[in-house]
Enzyme design. Structure first.
Site, PDB file in Angstrom:
ATOM      1  N   ASP A  16       0.827  -1.212   0.000  1.00 25.53           N
ATOM      2  CA  ASP A  16       0.000   0.000   0.000  1.00 25.53           C
ATOM      3  C   ASP A  16       0.864   1.266   0.000  1.00 25.53           C
ATOM      4  O   ASP A  16       1.948   1.279   0.586  1.00 25.53           O
ATOM      5  CB  ASP A  16      -0.908  -0.022   1.233  1.00 25.53           C
ATOM      6  CG  ASP A  16      -2.057   0.969   1.107  1.00 25.53           C
ATOM      7  OD1 ASP A  16      -2.329   1.434  -0.015  1.00 25.53           O
ATOM      8  OD2 ASP A  16      -2.673   1.277   2.135  1.00 25.53           O
ATOM      9  N   HIS A  33       2.511   3.300  -9.035  1.00 22.05           N
ATOM     10  CA  HIS A  33       2.422   1.849  -9.249  1.00 22.05           C
ATOM     11  C   HIS A  33       3.667   1.348  -9.995  1.00 22.05           C
ATOM     12  O   HIS A  33       4.160   0.266  -9.719  1.00 22.05           O
ATOM     13  CB  HIS A  33       1.153   1.504 -10.028  1.00 22.05           C
ATOM     14  CG  HIS A  33      -0.107   1.853  -9.278  1.00 22.05           C
ATOM     15  ND1 HIS A  33      -0.281   1.548  -7.948  1.00 22.05           N
ATOM     16  CD2 HIS A  33      -1.243   2.488  -9.660  1.00 22.05           C
ATOM     17  CE1 HIS A  33      -1.477   1.973  -7.551  1.00 22.05           C
ATOM     18  NE2 HIS A  33      -2.075   2.556  -8.570  1.00 22.05           N
ATOM     19  N   LEU A 127      11.689 -20.022  -4.990  1.00 22.52           N
ATOM     20  CA  LEU A 127      10.688 -19.166  -4.334  1.00 22.52           C
ATOM     21  C   LEU A 127       9.392 -19.269  -5.122  1.00 22.52           C
ATOM     22  O   LEU A 127       9.401 -19.190  -6.353  1.00 22.52           O
ATOM     23  CB  LEU A 127      11.160 -17.702  -4.333  1.00 22.52           C
ATOM     24  CG  LEU A 127      10.115 -16.666  -3.871  1.00 22.52           C
ATOM     25  CD1 LEU A 127      10.069 -16.586  -2.351  1.00 22.52           C
ATOM     26  CD2 LEU A 127      10.412 -15.280  -4.418  1.00 22.52           C
TER      27      LEU A 127
HETATM   28  C1  FPP Z   1      -2.065   0.147  -3.270  1.00 24.35           C
HETATM   29  O1  FPP Z   1      -1.586   1.456  -3.255  1.00 24.35           O
HETATM   30  C2  FPP Z   1      -1.465  -0.562  -4.367  1.00 24.35           C
HETATM   31  C3  FPP Z   1      -2.158  -1.104  -5.410  1.00 24.35           C
HETATM   32  C4  FPP Z   1      -3.611  -1.045  -5.538  1.00 24.35           C
HETATM   33  C5  FPP Z   1      -1.467  -1.763  -6.509  1.00 24.35           C
HETATM   34  C6  FPP Z   1      -0.254  -2.535  -6.092  1.00 24.35           C
HETATM   35  C7  FPP Z   1       0.486  -2.823  -7.307  1.00 24.35           C
HETATM   36  C8  FPP Z   1       1.827  -2.765  -7.400  1.00 24.35           C
HETATM   37  C9  FPP Z   1       2.762  -2.552  -6.301  1.00 24.35           C
HETATM   38  C10 FPP Z   1       2.454  -2.958  -8.665  1.00 24.35           C
HETATM   39  C11 FPP Z   1       2.603  -4.401  -8.948  1.00 24.35           C
HETATM   40  C12 FPP Z   1       1.593  -4.636  -9.903  1.00 24.35           C
HETATM   41  C13 FPP Z   1       1.593  -5.518 -10.838  1.00 24.35           C
HETATM   42  C14 FPP Z   1       0.601  -5.235 -11.837  1.00 24.35           C
HETATM   43  C15 FPP Z   1       2.485  -6.708 -10.876  1.00 24.35           C
HETATM   44  P1  FPP Z   1      -2.627   2.621  -3.366  1.00 24.35           P
HETATM   45  O2  FPP Z   1      -2.765   2.975  -4.812  1.00 24.35           O
HETATM   46  O3  FPP Z   1      -3.904   2.253  -2.681  1.00 24.35           O
HETATM   47  O4  FPP Z   1      -1.881   3.759  -2.605  1.00 24.35           O
HETATM   48  P2  FPP Z   1      -2.530   4.912  -1.708  1.00 24.35           P
HETATM   49  O5  FPP Z   1      -3.111   4.220  -0.497  1.00 24.35           O
HETATM   50  O6  FPP Z   1      -1.352   5.748  -1.374  1.00 24.35           O
HETATM   51  O7  FPP Z   1      -3.525   5.605  -2.557  1.00 24.35           O
END
Ligand code: FPP
Length: 242
Positions: A16, A33, A127
């Site tokens: 997150d 992302h 892994l």
């Molecule tokens: C939450 O942060 C994160 C996500 C919804 C996406 C997680 C994805 C990745 C780390 C990239 C890896 C992805 C793939 C496709 C392999 P948020 O957007 O909710 O952050 P915020 O809470 O700061 O708004």
């Protein structure tokens, strides 16, 4: 490298904070992302080096469809690009990929990409990397129950456990959430029953090897009881009932 006394076999992560990381830099959320993918790559490599057997990450939740269309398509695109780019390195590192979640809503192209990446890495054993994509813990429990019911089989803890989408790995020992929030958000609801929870203030793109080591070290200091007592179980002397 010195290893903590007790290394988690399976680590699960709610990655997150990508959006906030981007917003702090006046960038579009998708840039966060993208940086999140870099952080994931670093974390996979570090997990391989530290001897972690299973890593499960929450990449796209069933609820993420409610985000702006641009962000949803950006995440789909990122997945497709990451697959094309990362699979050779994952192969070299002995990583076996599994995608966990409902594929029915994914485009045929994305779905085929997932299947291809799973097939290409199927023989790797260092892994297991589970990428939860269009996944929700409630979806998983419901699909497992529906499958058993359709087969006319009894629904018990063990039959549900075996019908769940994570049946190929043991339950997570350590569940990490970055980004400062302290909730599960529909991730591994069934499987995290006895996971140790670790919350980090760091935004996911800033979660580096040292932060992972910090979480592993904290895990090593936890006492896991699985519902039992901490010392040897004492036989209780019950008073005689007349
Ligand atoms: C939450 O942060 C994160 C996500 C919804 C996406 C997680 C994805 C990745 C780390 C990239 C890896 C992805 C793939 C496709 C392999 P948020 O957007 O909710 O952050 P915020 O809470 O700061 O708004």
């Amino acid at each position: 490298m010195t290893q903590p006394a007790s290394l988690p076999h399976h680590i699960a992560i709610v990655m997150d904070g990508n959006g906030r990381w981007a917003t702090q830099r006046y960038l579009p959320r998708v840039a966060g992302h993208k940086q999140g993918v870099e952080s994931l790559r670093r974390c996979v490599r570090a997990s391989v080096e530290r001897g972690i057997a299973v890593l499960t990450v929450f990449a796209f939740s069933s609820e993420n469809w409610n985000r702006p269309a641009e962000e949803v398509s950006g995440l789909m695109e990122l997945l497709a690009v990451a697959l094309g780019r990362e699979v050779p390195q994952l192969q070299a590192d002995g990583v076996r990929l599994h995608f966990v979640g409902d594929r029915t809503r994914l485009s045929r192209k994305v779905s085929a990409g997932l299947a291809q990446a799973e097939l290409a890495t199927a023989h790797n054993g260092r892994l297991t990397l589970n990428v939860c994509f269009n996944y929700g813990g409630r979806w998983d429990i419901a699909q497992a129950a529906a499958r058993l019911a359709a087969q006319g089989r009894p629904i018990t803890e063990s039959s549900l456990d075996r019908a769940m989408s994570m049946a190929h790995v043991p339950d997570p020992d350590l569940l990490i959430r970055t980004g400062g929030e302290q909730r599960i958000s529909n991730f591994l609801l069934w499987q995290a029953a006895y996971s140790e929870l670790y919350f980090s203030e760091r935004l996911w793109p800033d979660f580096d090897e040292a932060a992972l080591d910090g979480a592993i070290a904290a895990f090593g200091r936890r006492e896991r009881r699985f519902g039992a007592t901490s010392g040897p179980v004492e036989t209780q002397q019950l008073p005689q009932v007349a």
